[in-house]
Design a protein around this motif. Sequence first.
Motif, PDB file in Angstrom:
ATOM      1  N   ARG A   3       0.983  -1.204  -0.145  1.00 46.56           N
ATOM      2  CA  ARG A   3       0.069   0.308  -0.335  1.00 46.56           C
ATOM      3  C   ARG A   3       0.459   1.339   0.289  1.00 46.56           C
ATOM      4  O   ARG A   3       1.570   1.007   0.574  1.00 46.56           O
ATOM      5  CB  ARG A   3      -0.965   0.461   1.366  1.00 46.56           C
ATOM      6  N   GLU A   4      -0.040   2.632  -1.123  1.00 47.16           N
ATOM      7  CA  GLU A   4       1.567   3.343  -0.557  1.00 47.16           C
ATOM      8  C   GLU A   4       0.894   4.152   0.164  1.00 47.16           C
ATOM      9  O   GLU A   4       0.017   4.704   0.534  1.00 47.16           O
ATOM     10  CB  GLU A   4       1.290   4.698  -1.993  1.00 47.16           C
ATOM     11  N   LEU A   5       1.751   5.202   1.216  1.00 49.74           N
ATOM     12  CA  LEU A   5       1.568   6.293   1.619  1.00 49.74           C
ATOM     13  C   LEU A   5       2.302   7.480   1.799  1.00 49.74           C
ATOM     14  O   LEU A   5       3.195   7.486   0.990  1.00 49.74           O
ATOM     15  CB  LEU A   5       1.883   5.589   3.350  1.00 49.74           C
ATOM     16  N   HIS A   6       1.883   8.503   1.955  1.00 50.49           N
ATOM     17  CA  HIS A   6       2.599   9.520   0.681  1.00 50.49           C
ATOM     18  C   HIS A   6       2.631  11.012   2.710  1.00 50.49           C
ATOM     19  O   HIS A   6       2.117  11.149   3.177  1.00 50.49           O
ATOM     20  CB  HIS A   6       1.312  10.457   0.234  1.00 50.49           C
ATOM     21  N   ALA A   7       3.837  11.178   2.056  1.00 48.13           N
ATOM     22  CA  ALA A   7       4.329  12.989   3.448  1.00 48.13           C
ATOM     23  C   ALA A   7       5.031  13.701   2.337  1.00 48.13           C
ATOM     24  O   ALA A   7       5.475  13.512   1.481  1.00 48.13           O
ATOM     25  CB  ALA A   7       4.501  11.513   4.621  1.00 48.13           C
ATOM     26  N   ASP A   8       5.312  14.703   3.515  1.00 45.76           N
ATOM     27  CA  ASP A   8       5.897  15.885   2.899  1.00 45.76           C
ATOM     28  C   ASP A   8       7.473  15.235   2.886  1.00 45.76           C
ATOM     29  O   ASP A   8       8.335  15.679   2.592  1.00 45.76           O
ATOM     30  CB  ASP A   8       5.985  17.030   3.690  1.00 45.76           C
ATOM     31  N   ILE A   9       8.173  14.227   4.392  1.00 43.66           N
ATOM     32  CA  ILE A   9       8.955  13.815   4.915  1.00 43.66           C
ATOM     33  C   ILE A   9       8.985  12.541   5.284  1.00 43.66           C
ATOM     34  O   ILE A   9       8.109  12.410   5.648  1.00 43.66           O
ATOM     35  CB  ILE A   9       9.507  15.387   5.516  1.00 43.66           C
ATOM     36  N   VAL A  10       9.457  11.848   4.257  1.00 42.22           N
ATOM     37  CA  VAL A  10       9.869  10.314   4.920  1.00 42.22           C
ATOM     38  C   VAL A  10      11.058  10.610   5.519  1.00 42.22           C
ATOM     39  O   VAL A  10      12.261  10.288   4.611  1.00 42.22           O
ATOM     40  CB  VAL A  10       9.766   9.113   4.319  1.00 42.22           C
ATOM     41  N   ILE A  11      11.469   9.547   6.723  1.00 40.94           N
ATOM     42  CA  ILE A  11      12.515   9.282   7.395  1.00 40.94           C
ATOM     43  C   ILE A  11      12.899   7.987   7.439  1.00 40.94           C
ATOM     44  O   ILE A  11      11.646   7.398   8.199  1.00 40.94           O
ATOM     45  CB  ILE A  11      12.600  10.286   8.826  1.00 40.94           C
ATOM     46  N   THR A  12      13.838   7.508   7.213  1.00 43.77           N
ATOM     47  CA  THR A  12      14.234   6.137   6.771  1.00 43.77           C
ATOM     48  C   THR A  12      15.094   5.629   8.184  1.00 43.77           C
ATOM     49  O   THR A  12      16.075   6.785   8.346  1.00 43.77           O
ATOM     50  CB  THR A  12      14.646   5.526   5.885  1.00 43.77           C
ATOM     51  N   GLY A  13      14.523   5.064   8.985  1.00 44.78           N
ATOM     52  CA  GLY A  13      15.429   4.850  10.629  1.00 44.78           C
ATOM     53  C   GLY A  13      15.447   5.622  11.661  1.00 44.78           C
ATOM     54  O   GLY A  13      14.810   6.846  12.105  1.00 44.78           O
ATOM     55  N   GLY A  14      14.761   5.023  12.769  1.00 44.55           N
ATOM     56  CA  GLY A  14      14.259   5.906  14.038  1.00 44.55           C
ATOM     57  C   GLY A  14      15.436   5.987  15.203  1.00 44.55           C
ATOM     58  O   GLY A  14      14.797   6.219  16.804  1.00 44.55           O
ATOM     59  N   SER A  15      16.640   6.700  14.120  1.00 45.73           N
ATOM     60  CA  SER A  15      17.846   6.656  15.477  1.00 45.73           C
ATOM     61  C   SER A  15      16.892   7.660  16.092  1.00 45.73           C
ATOM     62  O   SER A  15      15.800   7.946  15.694  1.00 45.73           O
ATOM     63  CB  SER A  15      18.804   6.446  14.561  1.00 45.73           C
ATOM     64  N   LEU A  16      17.707   8.441  17.276  1.00 43.03           N
ATOM     65  CA  LEU A  16      18.353   9.345  17.850  1.00 43.03           C
ATOM     66  C   LEU A  16      18.234  10.775  16.468  1.00 43.03           C
ATOM     67  O   LEU A  16      17.496  11.743  17.356  1.00 43.03           O
ATOM     68  CB  LEU A  16      19.268   9.475  18.733  1.00 43.03           C
ATOM     69  N   GLY A  17      19.212  10.484  15.845  1.00 42.37           N
ATOM     70  CA  GLY A  17      18.823  11.248  14.490  1.00 42.37           C
ATOM     71  C   GLY A  17      17.632  11.828  14.222  1.00 42.37           C
ATOM     72  O   GLY A  17      16.371  12.481  13.784  1.00 42.37           O
ATOM     73  N   GLY A  18      16.846  10.792  13.573  1.00 40.05           N
ATOM     74  CA  GLY A  18      15.166  10.534  13.612  1.00 40.05           C
ATOM     75  C   GLY A  18      14.459  11.291  14.055  1.00 40.05           C
ATOM     76  O   GLY A  18      13.593  11.500  13.531  1.00 40.05           O
ATOM     77  N   VAL A  19      14.553  10.604  15.287  1.00 37.45           N
ATOM     78  CA  VAL A  19      13.433  11.029  16.222  1.00 37.45           C
ATOM     79  C   VAL A  19      13.971  12.840  16.380  1.00 37.45           C
ATOM     80  O   VAL A  19      12.387  13.419  16.241  1.00 37.45           O
ATOM     81  CB  VAL A  19      13.616  10.695  17.942  1.00 37.45           C
ATOM     82  N   ALA A  20      14.545  13.151  16.045  1.00 41.71           N
ATOM     83  CA  ALA A  20      15.209  14.739  16.720  1.00 41.71           C
ATOM     84  C   ALA A  20      14.075  15.515  15.142  1.00 41.71           C
ATOM     85  O   ALA A  20      13.989  15.978  15.084  1.00 41.71           O
ATOM     86  CB  ALA A  20      16.442  15.383  16.533  1.00 41.71           C
ATOM     87  N   ALA A  21      14.326  14.156  14.152  1.00 41.27           N
ATOM     88  CA  ALA A  21      14.354  14.768  12.498  1.00 41.27           C
ATOM     89  C   ALA A  21      12.923  15.117  12.748  1.00 41.27           C
ATOM     90  O   ALA A  21      12.273  16.281  12.276  1.00 41.27           O
ATOM     91  CB  ALA A  21      14.455  14.145  11.312  1.00 41.27           C
TER      92      ALA A  21
END
Length: 524
Positions: A3-21
């Motif tokens: 299934r396709e999901l759309h967003a303005d920004i996709v963040i691959t990875g929930g690292s500490l940097g990913g969380v802050a992003a």
Amino acid sequence: MGRELHADIVITGGSLGGVAAALSAASAGKKVIMTEDTHWIGGQLTNQAVPPDEHMWIEQFGCTASYRELRNRLRNYYKNNFPVTEKARSNTFLNPGNGWVGRICHEPRAALAIINDMLAPYVHSGRLTILTRYKLTAAETSGDEITSVTVRNLDHGNEYVLTAPYFLDATECGDLLPISGTEYVTGSESISQTGEMHALPGDPDPMDMQAVTWCFAMDYIEGEDHTIEKPKDYDFWREYQADFWPVKHLSWQILRPATLDVRDMVLFPSNTMDSLWGYRQILDKDNFLPGTFDSSVTLVNWPQNDYWLGPIFDVSEEEAKRHLEGARQVSLSLLYWMQTEAPTRDGKIGYPGLRLRGDIVGTEDGLAMQPYIRESRRIKAEFTVLEQHVGTEMRNGKAAEEFKDSVGIGAYRIDLHPSTGNRNYVDISSLPFQIPLGSLIPVRMNNLLAACKNIGTTHITNGCYRLHPVEWNIGETAGYAAAYCLNNNISPRELRNTDKHLSAFQLQLRQQGFELEWPQVVKQ
């Protein structure tokens, strides 16, 4: 196809940097999707179970406002939810664990609770979607842009195809880079490539990467026996001694990273020797009213469970699995050795009362959800930070290089653990530094930003840009940068190289509580 999901920004990875992003991009009004392989977001702070490594000025300055909020909320989490002593409650700078590695040692699950609270308004409004247990499997590109990524659920196999104008790679190993064809480097560069004093003297070695460490939490219940089953590789690790290491791996002796001198340690606090227990103690029972906790708790991230026998990425899947299991085995073997054969301070053998605390790290087997990964794939960036920019010796008495495109600051020694290339510690002085925006921007890809330890550093400078407050700053910058580019219909490259946009963006960062240069008192 999923299934396709759309967003303005996709963040691959929930690292500490990913969380802050995710936090910055959502707060900037963008619709965000963030994926994460494990059950917990937060990377080194949570699913890798590493309490913060920070610089000496962290309580006064040297991080973003949101990172400071994270730290303040962590302290209040214990003060508001636990029966703490009056001394602990009145301590503005409460260190829940009183570990001596940092000023705010705490449980990984406490950090997870705070991160989830900080993200909650955006999750509840539908602006942020978090897909845990989803692994990146594919990416589609068109020219110099990523058009979609595919992620698969590790439990039931469901797939999503995620589309967006912007993609941020916040995976622990830079997994989006090879899948999308983005140019990157790994391992150790040579002196001839970078001119760095501490780079390899001969040829570069892309497979020479810092050790990983599979951390675990434990407490100690004296008089009880919590000995684990003998690990299958225990006999190997019991006898193992690296060619470059002067003692056996399982020992109370370690090396001083800066000098490589042998250092005698003990497990529990002593008047005469440093304690491994106190190093990363994440819960000090004396901060709480009597009877609250049976024992203090420590986090084992020591030289004795560093694993350097091989890299875990850019190798075959079979080899990666072998080294990941090797990292698990050395940690389990260290625990078993401490429980059964380690010399004790009273002349006996073994501490059977040592107890794995899987509840603290969110697992049944007692080890963290994934190993502590110090070194990622690194983008070939518009600008790469070299030892010449931040290394004390190479700066010849000058402050660190000043970057026109600074998006934050950090400070830490260049701290490289023993590596898969059989190199010992490289632990040298570095100067308080800035984070250049150019290090987040790939040389070619137009709609991809690095958002954690995968920025444009070298093997050497990764050693001071990989710690918690810097990774948070990098991720938070990436989220705001993507939002700014969307709002102004420009690319990150244009943002960096157009004075009016760079100045406007830096002003926005300052307004959000970023510090873009160090105070004069630090530079002197």
